[in-house]
Enzyme design. Structure first.
Site, short mmCIF file in Angstrom:
data_model
loop_
_atom_site.label_atom_id
_atom_site.label_comp_id
_atom_site.label_asym_id
_atom_site.label_seq_id
_atom_site.Cartn_x
_atom_site.Cartn_y
_atom_site.Cartn_z
NE ARG A 81 -3.80 3.66 5.31
CZ ARG A 81 -3.25 4.17 4.20
NH1 ARG A 81 -3.44 3.55 3.04
NH2 ARG A 81 -2.55 5.28 4.24
N GLY A 134 0.82 -1.20 0.00
CA GLY A 134 0.00 0.00 0.00
C GLY A 134 0.85 1.25 0.00
CG HIS A 135 1.30 5.74 -1.20
ND1 HIS A 135 1.38 6.81 -0.33
CD2 HIS A 135 2.15 6.00 -2.21
CE1 HIS A 135 2.24 7.70 -0.80
NE2 HIS A 135 2.71 7.23 -1.95
N PRO A 136 1.61 4.85 2.24
CG PRO A 136 3.63 5.82 2.89
CD PRO A 136 3.04 4.88 1.88
CB SER A 137 0.80 9.78 1.98
OG SER A 137 1.90 9.80 2.86
#
Length: 396
Positions: free
Chosen positions: A286, A229-232
């Protein structure tokens, strides 16, 4: 057609091993340079023996990194061997090395020393940490540099850190080394001046990790490890379809979220729902955001998921195994594979990333250890008696 390649007529002498510098010089060879790889007699570049997966005779690393080069096996610690290398260097356009810390300087083959003797030469020192500072004398390998640079700390899952699945620090440094040589050769064409260049694996991979560096600079903390995934950004994650396939879906902005909500989820109202309408809120929520997407994707066959994503204009990608890459339809359709000869027999490899439409790249065999030694020495003017003397000295 080799004479029309941009580096045709250039000679590169490289005292190289492992990954970083061989990666750089392979690119120079493909654009027309003659690359002469200096290797130790008997053993050669130690990357030759990393494994034997290429038909039981050659390592995958060596096969990947060394096509289109000539192998010159000579012991540079023997005076007659060192003299032969000096003759070779005297006619070169580029000399590069990634020997152990201090080794090149002791032999007079460091970039600064070479430039003093040959002012038009482009000389390159590639190291782990550089010639100064508290780490100057440290040996450096890719995984160690990934750790020192902080890359390992931001790679992996929330529970477990990981290194990149390829030699990221090596490849980063090799990319910059090739770029630096090209820029220095262009400057030499304009000014007549050579250059002594120094670059490090630590600098290169830290630059590539610049997002995380800036994030830490301005928040005092690292980006969270997020697996694939992407942290932001959310949703930016791999989701399992009803067929059991894994599809990574990436939503870059709020307009795309609205299209995803309407086109994939079939819930257009979520595009305006204040809990999901902005990326900040989707990241804050999220778990719920991902659950919405996972619920729909998991109930649909892969073909329906990809059809909906295509219709909505949403970016996605199958999470392929490496075996899938070998038969990837896009690579096949664009004729990205080529067969190269090698000491282990023909090997299938990828073509250069960038090619000139009017000048096919140089794609020649992976060399056997010392395959070109006598040819190169003969070109340098050595006769039979002198070659015998080099053998007697143990230089070749």
């Amino acid at each position: 057609m080799l004479d029309v390649l941009p580096l045709a007529g250039m000679t590169v002498v490289s005292l190289e091993h492992a990954v970083a510098l061989p990666f750089a010089t392979r690119h120079l060879a493909e654009y027309g340079a003659r690359v002469i790889k200096i290797e130790r007699p008997g053993a050669g570049d130690f990357a030759r023996a990393y494994d034997d997966v290429v038909r039981g005779r050659m390592s995958a690393h060596f096969s990947w990194l060394n096509r289109s080069k000539e192998s010159f096996a000579v012991d540079i610690k023997v005076p007659s061997g060192r003299a032969a290398v000096e003759k070779l260097v005297a006619g070169a356009d580029v000399v590069a090395q990634n020997l152990s810390p201090g080794a090149a300087a002791r032999l007079g083959l460091d970039a600064a020393g070479l430039l003093e003797r040959y002012p038009r030469l482009v000389a390159v020192d590639l190291s782990g940490y550089g010639p100064s500072g508290p780490y100057a004398d440290r040996r450096a390998y890719d995984m160690l540099i990934q750790a020192e640079s902080g890359l390992v700390s931001v790679t992996g899952t929330p529970e477990h850190m990981a290194k990149a699945g390829f030699a990221a620090a090596d490849v980063a440094a090799g990319t910059y080394a090739a770029q630096a040589v090209l820029v220095a050769l262009l400057r030499r064409e304009r000014t007549g001046a050579g250059a002594a260049l120094s670059l490090t694996m630590l600098d290169a991979i830290t630059e590539w990790n610049g997002y995380a560096v800036q994030f830490a600079e301005h928040t005092g903390r690292a980006p969270a490890r997020a697996g694939v995934g992407h942290p932001s950004i959310a949703p930016y994650e791999a989701f399992t379809t009803g067929d059991g396939d894994s599809v990574l879906i990436g939503v870059q902005n709020d307009r795309e979220w609205a299209r995803l909500a309407a086109g994939l989820l079939r819930r257009p109202e979520l595009g305006e729902d204040p809990e999901f309408a902005t990326n900040r809120e989707r990241v804050r929520n999220r778990a719920r955001t991902d659950a919405l997407v996972a619920g729909v994707v998991g109930a649909l066959p892969t073909a329906e998921v990809t059809a909906r994503l295509d219709a909505a204009g949403i970016a996605y990608g199958r999470v392929n195994e490496m075996a899938d890459v070998l038969t990837h339809p896009q690579l096949a359709a664009r004729d990205r594979w080529v067969e190269i000869d090698s000491p282990a027999g023909p090997v299938r490899q990828l073509r250069p990333v960038v090619e000139f439409p009017d000048a096919p790249p140089r794609l020649e065999p992976v060399p056997g250890l010392g395959e070109h030694t006598e040819k190169i020495l003969t070109e340098l003017g050595y006769d039979g008696a002198e070659l015998s003397g080099l053998r007697a000295d143990g230089a070749i």
